[in-house]
Design a protein around this motif. Structure first.
Motif, PDB file in Angstrom:
ATOM      1  N   ILE A  45       0.839  -1.203   0.000  1.00 48.85           N
ATOM      2  CA  ILE A  45       0.000   0.000   0.000  1.00 48.85           C
ATOM      3  C   ILE A  45       0.874   1.254   0.000  1.00 48.85           C
ATOM      4  CG2 ILE A  45      -1.802   1.263   1.223  1.00 48.85           C
ATOM      5  CD1 ILE A  45      -2.670  -1.415  -0.099  1.00 48.85           C
ATOM      6  N   GLY A  46       1.993   1.200   0.700  1.00 50.74           N
ATOM      7  CA  GLY A  46       2.912   2.328   0.681  1.00 50.74           C
ATOM      8  C   GLY A  46       3.452   2.603  -0.704  1.00 50.74           C
ATOM      9  N   HIS A  47       3.760   1.539  -1.436  1.00 49.79           N
ATOM     10  CA  HIS A  47       4.249   1.705  -2.809  1.00 49.79           C
ATOM     11  C   HIS A  47       3.188   2.343  -3.691  1.00 49.79           C
ATOM     12  CE1 HIS A  47       6.116   0.879  -6.667  1.00 49.79           C
ATOM     13  NE2 HIS A  47       5.007   0.258  -7.038  1.00 49.79           N
ATOM     14  N   LEU A  48       1.953   1.854  -3.611  1.00 53.30           N
ATOM     15  CA  LEU A  48       0.885   2.439  -4.421  1.00 53.30           C
ATOM     16  C   LEU A  48       0.661   3.899  -4.050  1.00 53.30           C
ATOM     17  CD1 LEU A  48      -1.705  -0.491  -4.474  1.00 53.30           C
ATOM     18  CD2 LEU A  48      -0.241   0.280  -6.353  1.00 53.30           C
ATOM     19  N   THR A  49       0.720   4.193  -2.770  1.00 52.73           N
ATOM     20  CA  THR A  49       0.523   5.569  -2.308  1.00 52.73           C
ATOM     21  C   THR A  49       1.592   6.484  -2.873  1.00 52.73           C
ATOM     22  OG1 THR A  49      -0.467   4.773  -0.249  1.00 52.73           O
ATOM     23  CG2 THR A  49       0.402   7.022  -0.250  1.00 52.73           C
ATOM     24  N   TRP A  50       2.835   6.087  -2.717  1.00 49.54           N
ATOM     25  CA  TRP A  50       3.950   6.904  -3.201  1.00 49.54           C
ATOM     26  C   TRP A  50       3.909   7.047  -4.714  1.00 49.54           C
ATOM     27  CZ3 TRP A  50       8.111   5.285  -6.321  1.00 49.54           C
ATOM     28  CH2 TRP A  50       9.129   6.232  -6.493  1.00 49.54           C
ATOM     29  N   THR A  51       3.627   5.957  -5.418  1.00 51.26           N
ATOM     30  CA  THR A  51       3.616   6.011  -6.882  1.00 51.26           C
ATOM     31  C   THR A  51       2.490   6.889  -7.391  1.00 51.26           C
ATOM     32  OG1 THR A  51       4.421   3.723  -6.823  1.00 51.26           O
ATOM     33  CG2 THR A  51       3.858   4.622  -8.957  1.00 51.26           C
ATOM     34  N   ASP A  52       1.326   6.842  -6.743  1.00 47.47           N
ATOM     35  CA  ASP A  52       0.235   7.745  -7.124  1.00 47.47           C
ATOM     36  C   ASP A  52       0.653   9.203  -6.937  1.00 47.47           C
ATOM     37  OD1 ASP A  52      -1.501   5.710  -7.820  1.00 47.47           O
ATOM     38  OD2 ASP A  52      -2.632   5.754  -5.944  1.00 47.47           O
ATOM     39  N   GLU A  53       1.365   9.478  -5.856  1.00 45.37           N
ATOM     40  CA  GLU A  53       1.802  10.858  -5.604  1.00 45.37           C
ATOM     41  C   GLU A  53       2.839  11.311  -6.633  1.00 45.37           C
ATOM     42  OE1 GLU A  53       1.070  10.666  -0.749  1.00 45.37           O
ATOM     43  OE2 GLU A  53       3.101  10.498  -1.562  1.00 45.37           O
ATOM     44  N   VAL A  54       3.735  10.412  -7.002  1.00 46.54           N
ATOM     45  CA  VAL A  54       4.736  10.763  -8.012  1.00 46.54           C
ATOM     46  C   VAL A  54       4.069  10.936  -9.375  1.00 46.54           C
ATOM     47  CG1 VAL A  54       6.808   9.957  -9.204  1.00 46.54           C
ATOM     48  CG2 VAL A  54       6.613   9.655  -6.747  1.00 46.54           C
ATOM     49  N   THR A  56       1.072  12.015  -9.817  1.00 48.74           N
ATOM     50  CA  THR A  56       0.434  13.333  -9.735  1.00 48.74           C
ATOM     51  C   THR A  56       1.442  14.434 -10.044  1.00 48.74           C
ATOM     52  OG1 THR A  56      -1.187  12.574  -8.111  1.00 48.74           O
ATOM     53  CG2 THR A  56      -0.759  14.935  -8.193  1.00 48.74           C
ATOM     54  N   LEU A  57       2.644  14.285  -9.518  1.00 44.36           N
ATOM     55  CA  LEU A  57       3.715  15.246  -9.791  1.00 44.36           C
ATOM     56  C   LEU A  57       3.993  15.320 -11.294  1.00 44.36           C
ATOM     57  CD1 LEU A  57       5.693  16.962  -7.958  1.00 44.36           C
ATOM     58  CD2 LEU A  57       7.348  15.110  -8.317  1.00 44.36           C
ATOM     59  N   ALA A  58       4.103  14.151 -11.948  1.00 47.28           N
ATOM     60  CA  ALA A  58       4.381  14.105 -13.378  1.00 47.28           C
ATOM     61  C   ALA A  58       3.224  14.687 -14.183  1.00 47.28           C
ATOM     62  CB  ALA A  58       4.658  12.662 -13.796  1.00 47.28           C
ATOM     63  N   ALA A  59       1.998  14.384 -13.767  1.00 48.81           N
ATOM     64  CA  ALA A  59       0.835  14.919 -14.472  1.00 48.81           C
ATOM     65  C   ALA A  59       0.761  16.440 -14.335  1.00 48.81           C
ATOM     66  CB  ALA A  59      -0.441  14.282 -13.935  1.00 48.81           C
ATOM     67  N   THR A  60       1.089  16.950 -13.172  1.00 52.20           N
ATOM     68  CA  THR A  60       1.099  18.402 -12.966  1.00 52.20           C
ATOM     69  C   THR A  60       2.157  19.053 -13.844  1.00 52.20           C
ATOM     70  OG1 THR A  60       0.334  18.095 -10.692  1.00 52.20           O
ATOM     71  CG2 THR A  60       1.332  20.220 -11.243  1.00 52.20           C
ATOM     72  N   ASP A  61       3.319  18.428 -13.963  1.00 45.96           N
ATOM     73  CA  ASP A  61       4.362  18.941 -14.856  1.00 45.96           C
ATOM     74  C   ASP A  61       3.867  19.015 -16.290  1.00 45.96           C
ATOM     75  OD1 ASP A  61       6.063  19.130 -12.720  1.00 45.96           O
ATOM     76  OD2 ASP A  61       7.397  17.497 -13.336  1.00 45.96           O
ATOM     77  N   ASP A 105      -6.482   9.774  -0.079  1.00 44.03           N
ATOM     78  CA  ASP A 105      -6.402  11.159  -0.558  1.00 44.03           C
ATOM     79  C   ASP A 105      -5.626  11.247  -1.862  1.00 44.03           C
ATOM     80  OD1 ASP A 105      -7.774  11.860   1.728  1.00 44.03           O
ATOM     81  OD2 ASP A 105      -6.004  12.611   2.801  1.00 44.03           O
ATOM     82  N   GLY A 106      -4.518  10.513  -1.939  1.00 38.14           N
ATOM     83  CA  GLY A 106      -3.663  10.586  -3.122  1.00 38.14           C
ATOM     84  C   GLY A 106      -4.345  10.082  -4.375  1.00 38.14           C
ATOM     85  N   ARG A 107      -5.184   9.066  -4.233  1.00 32.01           N
ATOM     86  CA  ARG A 107      -5.910   8.539  -5.391  1.00 32.01           C
ATOM     87  C   ARG A 107      -6.834   9.593  -5.986  1.00 32.01           C
ATOM     88  NH1 ARG A 107      -7.754   3.786  -1.721  1.00 32.01           N
ATOM     89  NH2 ARG A 107      -9.771   4.132  -2.739  1.00 32.01           N
ATOM     90  N   ALA A 108      -7.532  10.313  -5.138  1.00 35.17           N
ATOM     91  CA  ALA A 108      -8.452  11.347  -5.619  1.00 35.17           C
ATOM     92  C   ALA A 108      -7.699  12.484  -6.291  1.00 35.17           C
ATOM     93  CB  ALA A 108      -9.290  11.878  -4.458  1.00 35.17           C
ATOM     94  N   VAL A 109      -6.569  12.879  -5.707  1.00 36.05           N
ATOM     95  CA  VAL A 109      -5.772  13.967  -6.274  1.00 36.05           C
ATOM     96  C   VAL A 109      -5.209  13.565  -7.633  1.00 36.05           C
ATOM     97  CG1 VAL A 109      -3.697  15.365  -5.949  1.00 36.05           C
ATOM     98  CG2 VAL A 109      -5.229  14.936  -4.017  1.00 36.05           C
ATOM     99  N   LEU A 110      -4.748  12.312  -7.755  1.00 32.89           N
ATOM    100  CA  LEU A 110      -4.205  11.842  -9.028  1.00 32.89           C
ATOM    101  C   LEU A 110      -5.262  11.872 -10.121  1.00 32.89           C
ATOM    102  CD1 LEU A 110      -2.100  10.545 -10.864  1.00 32.89           C
ATOM    103  CD2 LEU A 110      -2.763   8.308  -9.924  1.00 32.89           C
ATOM    104  N   ALA A 111      -6.463  11.418  -9.819  1.00 30.07           N
ATOM    105  CA  ALA A 111      -7.525  11.407 -10.825  1.00 30.07           C
ATOM    106  C   ALA A 111      -7.786  12.808 -11.359  1.00 30.07           C
ATOM    107  CB  ALA A 111      -8.802  10.807 -10.235  1.00 30.07           C
ATOM    108  N   GLU A 112      -7.849  13.781 -10.470  1.00 26.63           N
ATOM    109  CA  GLU A 112      -8.081  15.156 -10.919  1.00 26.63           C
ATOM    110  C   GLU A 112      -6.883  15.698 -11.702  1.00 26.63           C
ATOM    111  OE1 GLU A 112     -11.026  16.631 -10.859  1.00 26.63           O
ATOM    112  OE2 GLU A 112     -11.560  14.635 -10.127  1.00 26.63           O
ATOM    113  N   ALA A 113      -5.684  15.330 -11.295  1.00 28.54           N
ATOM    114  CA  ALA A 113      -4.484  15.785 -12.005  1.00 28.54           C
ATOM    115  C   ALA A 113      -4.456  15.228 -13.426  1.00 28.54           C
ATOM    116  CB  ALA A 113      -3.228  15.368 -11.248  1.00 28.54           C
ATOM    117  N   LEU A 114      -4.840  13.968 -13.600  1.00 35.23           N
ATOM    118  CA  LEU A 114      -4.845  13.385 -14.943  1.00 35.23           C
ATOM    119  C   LEU A 114      -5.946  13.986 -15.809  1.00 35.23           C
ATOM    120  CD1 LEU A 114      -4.092   9.632 -14.150  1.00 35.23           C
ATOM    121  CD2 LEU A 114      -2.601  11.264 -15.309  1.00 35.23           C
TER     122      LEU A 114
END
Length: 267
Positions: A45-54, A56-61, A105-114
């Motif tokens: 779960i930690g890996h999925l959490t971190w990867t979703d956050e990263v 999101t970073l790439a999508a924001t870029d 939280d990270g899953r929701a943020v990633l969806a909006e970022a994409l």
């Protein structure tokens, strides 16, 4: 493949299914080992959490033109061999309620970022850059694959769904990548892949008259390309020498060649 919103809906459903497995567990059960060497359920779960956050970073870029993801890769270069494992371990060290909330939280943020990335823009990643839909597909593939590790750790058999189409699709599309990371020349011609979906539907990729062919259940193919089962433990049929070779190296996820699973462990 489906449009971005449909893929994100499938990603949300796959994540919710995994969350239903882990959320009721007492904190001590999050320390249970999984088939990935050295990884507990908390690591998964930690890996999925971190990867979703990263992601999101790439999508924001991709939307803003910033370079935060590129800078992260540059900073990680000296320790790239342990970069992913270190991030999973760090996330897994948090209290379980905190990690669970961070993942939600990270899953929701990633969806909006994409959703905010222009459709024709490409999102940088550890492998080749990809469109927003492909990134959603990759996150769905990873969520399903790491969810399989959790299910295996708990001794649970998950009921497969037709969300596997996205996992199978990325498995087909990454054929040449599997060769490249092993410094092998990819086959010159496309393969034919014919799979039976959990619903009974028939899915196919590649020319109908291709000489090199793979067929079988979509579940077995997805377990193969995510390296969650050894090829010998799967009922896939390969026609042609190159197709048989691909079964031994198929890899849908980014990074160096995976080590897969030993034969007979889950039989």
């Amino acid at each position: 493949m489906a449009d971005l919103n449909s893929l994100l809906d499938d990603l949300a459903a796959e994540s919710a299914e995994l969350e239903a497995l882990v959320a009721p567990l007492p904190p001590e059960q999050w320390a249970r080992p999984t088939p990935a060497a050295g990884w507990t359920i908390a690591h998964q779960i930690g890996h999925l959490t971190w990867t979703d956050e990263v992601a999101t970073l790439a999508a924001t870029d991709a939307r803003t033109g910033s370079t935060d993801f590129t800078e992260l890769l540059t900073e990680a270069a000296p320790r790239i061999a342990t970069f992913v494992d270190d991030a999973a371990a760090l996330a897994a060290g948090a209290p379980v309620p905190e990690l669970l909330q961070r993942w939600q939280d990270g899953r929701a943020v990633l969806a909006e970022a994409l959703r905010a990335v222009p459709a024709d823009a490409k999102v940088a990643w550890f492998g080749p850059p990809m469109r927003p839909g492909s990134m959603a597909t990759a996150r769905l593939m990873e969520t399903w694959a790491h969810g399989q590790d959790v299910a295996d750790a708990l001794g649970i058999r998950r009921e497969p769904t037709d969300r596997l189409r996205a996992v199978a699709h990325i498995g087909v599309r990454t054929r040449d990548f599997a060769y490249a990371v092993r410094e092998l020349p990819p086959p010159a011609d496309e393969f034919r892949v014919e799979l039976t979906a959990p619903s009974g539907a028939q899915w196919s990729w590649g020319p109908a008259d291709a000489a090199q062919r793979i067929s079988g259940s979509a579940l077995d193919f997805c377990l193969l390309v995510t390296q969650r089962r050894h090829p010998d433990d799967l009922a896939l049929q390969a026609t042609g020498k190159q197709a048989m070779e691909w079964l031994t190296i198929a890899q849908a996820f980014a990074g160096p060649p995976g080590t897969g699973r030993e034969a007979g462990v889950f039989s």
